[in-house]
Motif scaffolding. Structure first.
Motif, mmCIF file in Angstrom:
data_model
loop_
_atom_site.group_PDB
_atom_site.id
_atom_site.type_symbol
_atom_site.label_atom_id
_atom_site.label_comp_id
_atom_site.label_asym_id
_atom_site.label_seq_id
_atom_site.Cartn_x
_atom_site.Cartn_y
_atom_site.Cartn_z
ATOM 1 N N ASN A 37 0.808 -1.216 0.000
ATOM 2 C CA ASN A 37 0.000 0.000 0.000
ATOM 3 C C ASN A 37 0.846 1.273 0.000
ATOM 4 N N ARG A 38 2.069 1.178 0.534
ATOM 5 C CA ARG A 38 2.901 2.376 0.647
ATOM 6 C C ARG A 38 4.159 2.272 -0.206
ATOM 7 N N ALA A 39 4.088 1.498 -1.274
ATOM 8 C CA ALA A 39 5.278 1.257 -2.089
ATOM 9 C C ALA A 39 5.858 2.558 -2.634
ATOM 10 N N ALA A 40 5.015 3.430 -3.194
ATOM 11 C CA ALA A 40 5.517 4.679 -3.776
ATOM 12 C C ALA A 40 6.179 5.549 -2.715
ATOM 13 N N ASP A 41 5.536 5.671 -1.538
ATOM 14 C CA ASP A 41 6.122 6.480 -0.464
ATOM 15 C C ASP A 41 7.466 5.911 -0.024
#
Length: 682
Positions: free
Chosen positions: A398-402
């Motif tokens: 869910n937080r791969a980009a961050d």
């Protein structure tokens, strides 16, 4: 004073997390349900319907699945589950999650729990949003999380699933959370009615009138039957699974086969069964309403009721089905595979026979006759159960980009600091540093919610003692910041985090620059007082550790000594005392440089301890540093340089001011004097 503190600690100690008593639990069970009897000593109770029949189970998650939250204590919820494995209700009982205790409030937490109502444990429930373009086609059922509290609601979700599965395994065996088998459309067999009978693919139940009389023998209904000769069949039932196409083609006329195919496209999770009853039973009562649950039929698998419903299909039979069955009662019923029904495992179909005794107010009597059924495996395919991601894996996804952005930013920052002389030597070093701090505040702080907190340290300490370190894995963004801080311990000590990665510290530094722009006077406590104030942070840390173990229920309130949650997590959207505390320290920094960081901060005290892991003295020194030159010491705003020129790394925030002075031949006093001597010699 000591006695008062001891009394307060004793009063604050939480009671043992014993399951609720009947008196405590009964007011929470609302009509049409009522509390039954306790099932075990772990807080599981039976649930009764308005008629006194078994309707499901009610239990707490705390005793069954004590997964620790960020406070180190489990989130306890009350779950009401019906016999089909569906959630009737999920309620919050007790928690100490910091973000809800004194942040968002409990309203969003309770709204999150309301989403479980109507869902079944057989559904793959996931907290989050559909991922990517194919998310809409996913088998997962997504529950909306709570912004700023993702980790806490994931812990609650895992607790609910773990406790519910524990009850299902003990009391509702056979209820699977994995995908059930589906009819294999590619499996082809040339079958007809005779072949179905020969291979045992047709379930058959025959009950004569004599057997019916025997079932009512000795009761007041023994003489109330008038069903014909004793040898005549009262029930002559045939049951065929219509899910596998090969079986459906063998018994249905083409037009009904097409209707069944259309039904399957609308309800792909339903398994259809053809019932043919050639006796006098008739399958349903005269008052039966189509497309509802048959009132004379019921089904069970593994002792659990199955939701049996009429499919509202009037079946026409294939040409080779015996003529005698064409005039029989025919019905197509459906069972939902999503609720754990597996047609390849043993299940039971029960027919109810009813007799009425009396004339004016006839009293009904019942007898039940059961047929065991099971479809062969060869007609089905078992989809491979999707391997559920761990909570950490789900959070990573869910937080791969961050995480990619944070990782890249940390790599650039660490690389720049390793080349500290070049960085500090930049003519625009101060603007560059302020831009970095602005990114840290905006991205790591307000956007990523990566402000490290003493609450995590306390949870880690309790986890080491009591188990449950997995709580740290629910927030990979914060975990990456922690990893960077620990790497900073080895390379620079506490300074890397406190000087470059702390969003609240950055806000204080901005306030200092604003104060300088406004011409506000700069204040520093007398040296003796300043050295004494350094001990307030360790004292605060020690006090929090004691409270975390002695009175864990008060730990979150005590942790409000650090204003990070108010300023960064809640964006100052809290009651005025919290805002005054957090904003006051930022305002004070306009005249007293980063006063909170240098004194009262318990996380800073913990970072001092982490700084003991430092592997090198990274700030260059000369023989003249401290004797006679005192320039770096005088200009150090953190008072981290001793009179003899030695660096107190436990107090150093890695601002690089002394590095800039050391390397600047126009500022460093020894270099200036050496240049003068060279000019004189020339």
């Amino acid at each position: 004073m000591v006695r008062a503190v001891l009394i307060w600690l004793l009063l604050a100690l939480p009671l043992c997390a014993a399951p609720l008593t009947r008196a405590e639990l009964e007011p929470m069970i609302l009509a049409p349900y009522a509390l039954g009897e306790p099932v075990n000593d772990k807080g599981v109770w039976s649930l009764r319907n308005s008629g006194g029949g078994e309707a499901g189970y009610v239990f707490e998650t705390g005793p069954l699945a004590p997964l620790p939250g960020f406070s180190g204590q489990p989130i306890n919820m009350l779950v009401m589950l019906d016999l089909d494995g569906r959630f009737i209700d999920v309620r919050l009982l007790h928690h100490n999650e910091p973000i809800f205790v004194s942040g968002l409030g409990e309203a969003p937490f309770r709204a999150f729990l309301e989403q479980y109502r109507g869902h079944a444990i057989s559904e793959p429930l996931v907290v989050g949003t559909p991922y990517g373009a194919g998310g809409a086609a996913s088998d997962n059922v997504y529950l909306d999380g709570v912004t700023k509290a993702t980790a806490s609601v994931r812990i609650a979700h895992e607790s609910i699933l773990a406790a519910t599965l524990a009850v299902a395994k003990e009391k509702m065996q056979g209820l699977s959370a994995g995908p059930p088998p589906r009819p294999d459309p590619a499996h082809a067999e040339d079958l007809d009615w005779a072949a179905l009978l020969e291979q045992g693919l047709v379930g058959r139940l025959t009950i004569s009138n004599a057997a019916l009389d025997a079932a009512f023998a000795g009761t007041k209904w023994a003489d109330d039957g008038d069903d014909g000769p004793p040898d005549a069949p009262f029930i002559d039932l045939y049951v065929i699974d219509l899910g596998p196409p090969a079986l459906a083609r063998a018994v249905l006329a083409p037009e009904t086969l097409a209707e069944v195919a259309r039904f399957g496209s609308r309800a792909p999770d339903d398994e259809l069964y053809l019932l043919i009853e050639a006796g006098h039973h008739g399958l349903v009562s005269p008052d039966f309403v189509r497309n509802t649950a048959p009132d004379r039929l019921s089904a069970k698998q593994d002792g659990l009721p199955l939701a049996l419903r009429d499919a509202d299909i009037l079946p026409a039979l294939a040409a080779d089905v015996p003529e005698a069955l064409r005039d029989a009662t025919r019905m197509v019923v459906r069972l939902d595979r999503r609720l754990g029904f597996d047609p390849t495992r043993d299940w039971e179909l029960s027919l109810q026979a009813v007799r009425m005794h009396g004339v004016f107010q006839p009293e009904p009597g019942q007898a039940h006759f059961t047929l065991a059924l099971k479809s062969p495996e060869r007609f089905f395919q078992r989809p491979e159960a999707p391997r559920p991601l761990s909570p950490f894996g789900e959070a990573l996804r869910n937080r791969a980009a961050d995480l990619w952005c944070l990782g890249a930013g940390l790599a650039v920052l660490i690389g720049a600091l390793l080349a500290q002389s070049r960085l500090a030597g930049l003519r625009a070093f101060t603007p560059v540093r302020l831009w970095v701090l602005a990114l840290v505040t905006g991205f790591i702080g307000f956007w990523g919610q990566g402000q490290l907190s003493i609450v995590t340290v306390l949870a880690l300490l309790r986890g080491l003692r009591e188990g449950g370190l997995a709580v740290l894995l629910y927030d990979p963004f914060g975990l990456l910041v922690w990893a960077a801080a620990i790497l900073g311990f080895l390379l620079w000590g506490r300074g890397f985090f406190c000087g470059w990665l702390c969003p609240y510290g950055a806000l204080q530094e901005f306030a200092h620059h604003i104060g300088r722009r406004l011409g506000l006077p700069q204040w520093e406590p007398p040296r003796s007082l300043g050295r004494a104030l350094l001990w307030t942070g360790p004292l605060a840390l020690a006090g929090l550790v004691i409270i975390a173990f002695a009175a864990p229920g008060q730990a979150e309130k005590a942790a409000e000594i650090e204003p990070f949650k108010t300023a960064i997590t809640m964006h100052f959207d809290r009651p005025w005392p919290y805002v005054l505390w957090a904003g006051g320290w930022i305002a004070v920094s306009a005249v007293w440089f980063k006063g909170f960081c240098r004194t009262l901060c318990p996380l800073g005290a913990a970072m001092r301890l982490g700084g003991l892991l430092r592997l090198r003295r990274w700030i260059p020194r000369r023989a003249e540093c401290g004797s006679p030159c005192q320039l770096c010491r005088v200009r150090c705003r953190y008072d981290a340089i001793a009179k003899d020129g030695a660096i107190r790394y436990s107090e150093c925030f890695q601002c690089l001011d002394c590095v800039k002075i050391h390397d600047d031949p126009k500022t460093c006093v020894p270099l200036v004097l050496a240049a003068r001597r060279e000019r004189r010699a020339a």
